[in-house]
Design a protein around this motif. Structure first.
Motif, PDB file in Angstrom:
ATOM      1  N   TYR A   1      27.772  26.142  10.770  1.00 31.76           N
ATOM      2  CA  TYR A   1      28.435  25.447   9.670  1.00 31.76           C
ATOM      3  C   TYR A   1      27.617  24.206   9.343  1.00 31.76           C
ATOM      4  O   TYR A   1      26.835  23.722  10.164  1.00 31.76           O
ATOM      5  N   TRP A   2      27.795  23.685   8.128  1.00 36.08           N
ATOM      6  CA  TRP A   2      27.162  22.411   7.779  1.00 36.08           C
ATOM      7  C   TRP A   2      28.024  21.317   8.418  1.00 36.08           C
ATOM      8  O   TRP A   2      29.062  20.942   7.900  1.00 36.08           O
TER       9      TRP A   2
ATOM     10  N   LEU B   1      29.532  29.010   4.520  1.00 40.64           N
ATOM     11  CA  LEU B   1      30.042  27.982   3.612  1.00 40.64           C
ATOM     12  C   LEU B   1      31.433  28.308   3.073  1.00 40.64           C
ATOM     13  O   LEU B   1      32.032  27.489   2.374  1.00 40.64           O
TER      14      LEU B   1
END
Length: 413
Positions: free
Chosen positions: A130-131, A157
């Motif tokens: 994940y970011w 995302l």
């Protein structure tokens, strides 16, 4: 059967529900808010039909394919899912099952097993990220995945982790302490086989996420990592491009539902995209992924590999997705039910069910290979497709503007 074998994914789900405590099973089947997208992921597949042929079929059918540089025995990939508390062996058992059946596995950053152990169990492991955190944090996780031998990266995302679930969302504790175990005991003692499986290991289910641990520091809890994700500003397309430039292998962007974003992903240099709504756990009201797939595959399928996840329960579903432009599908709940029902053998069982279903469907529609499939093999009802992010002047938008709203049946996923 004495070995625990089952003949359908629906039966795996039934056994998982019977075996798992309600708070564990509930986490598997939950979707955002009312669950409209969750249900539509499954219901949309049922709206599609086949155009069968009755004579002249090949007596052998080719299921092998190549996805993200990996040779696969069938066009199915294990999708990354976090905190697999349905079985003590968790992601390692899943990886071994995938390796035994010749397919790749995705490993979540929020998994309960470290990437090093999972790669050892299946060299065809894609590490999911994940970011989350700063760019230095992202680079550390990339380097760890690279050192471990991961063959590719999955960047997810399509996740907003909605807490609003109309039927009630099970409480997931920060850590499964003795006090939490006592609180959950009434729901656990009625599922003695699940409890016994953990008792034999001498430990409680682990809710920490070792792949998020910093060097020399203890692994954070799931919600500790989730809190860091909440505090991280969402990525831009420039961030996606930056991350892609730091990984020189296959790079899958998961969570695309719009044509315009599929094109942005191509511009960012990704190797593949997965048409996904996070299994109905992102924005409720998003269309089923199989509805969004055709327009995306038509727009970018000649530039990147297009995959699909969401709602796949049968080999026939895989065939439908491939006929509408997917290179392969990713499965989530289906293999988790198999894992809950019978451990590693249960995951292998699910993959065998999908293999048999793909093979029999190919025979029924007169195709000798998964590579021959196209739109002529499926019956698509009017208004089925959803082309999001397409300019009104484009032909695809005009062709699909007859799509009409429909009432989703209240069916169990």
């Amino acid at each position: 059967m004495s070995n625990g074998w089952f003949e359908s994914v629906a039966e795996a789900q039934r056994r998982a529900r019977k075996r798992l405590p309600s708070f564990v099973y509930g986490a598997l089947v939950a979707g955002s808010e009312r669950g409209n997208t969750l249900r539509d992921n499954r219901a949309a597949f049922d709206e599609l039909g086949f155009a069968p042929r009755t004579a002249g079929q090949s007596d052998k059918r080719e299921l092998e394919t190549r996805v993200l540089g990996q040779r696969m025995s069938l066009p199915v990939i294990i999708s990354p899912t976090g905190v697999q508390a349905v079985h003590p062996d968790g992601e390692v058992a899943v990886a071994r099952a995938a390796a035994a059946r010749g397919v790749a596995v995705g490993l979540s950053s929020f998994a309960t097993k470290p990437v090093e152990e999972v790669v050892a169990a299946n060299p065809r492991t894609f590490f999911q990220m994940y970011w989350l955190g700063g760019r230095d944090d992202m680079l550390r996780r990339i380097e760890r995945a690279r050192r471990a031998g991961a063959v590719g990266l999955i960047v997810t995302l399509d996740w907003s982790f909605s807490h609003g679930r109309d039927w009630g969302s099970p409480r997931i504790p920060q850590r499964l302490t003795v006090a939490e175990a006592l609180r959950l005991a009434p729901g656990s003692v009625t599922r003695p086989r699940w409890l016994l499986a953990y008792a034999r290991t001498g430990r409680l289910p682990d809710l920490t996420v070792p792949n998020m641990a910093e060097a020399g520091a203890p692994a954070p809890t799931f919600f500790g990592a989730y809190g860091q994700w909440l505090a991280t500003p969402p990525p831009t397309w420039e961030d996606v491009r930056w991350l892609r430039e730091r990984w020189d292998g296959p790079f899958l962007l998961k969570g695309v539902l719009r044509v315009d974003e599929a094109k942005r992903a191509v511009d960012a240099g990704v190797s593949a995209i997965s048409v996904s709504n996070h299994g109905g756990n992102n924005v409720d009201g998003a269309p089923a992924t199989i509805r969004a797939l055709p327009s995306i595959a038509e727009a970018v399928g000649d530039q990147v590999e297009v995959l699909l996840d969401g709602g796949v329960r049968r080999g026939g579903d895989v065939v439908k997705a491939l006929a509408l432009g997917a290179r392969a599908v990713m499965i989530g709940r289906a293999y988790l039910w198999g894992l809950a029902a019978n451990g590693q053998a249960g995951v292998e069982n699910v993959l065998d069910i999908l293999r048999g279903g793909i093979d029999s469907t190919l025979r029924g529609i007169g195709r000798s290979s998964v590579h021959e499939l196209d739109r002529s093999d499926v019956v698509i009802p009017p208004g089925f497709e959803r082309a999001l992010g397409v300019a009104e002047t484009e032909p695809a938008a005009v062709a699909r503007e007859t799509a009409t709203p429909r009432i989703l049946a209240e069916v169990n996923d």
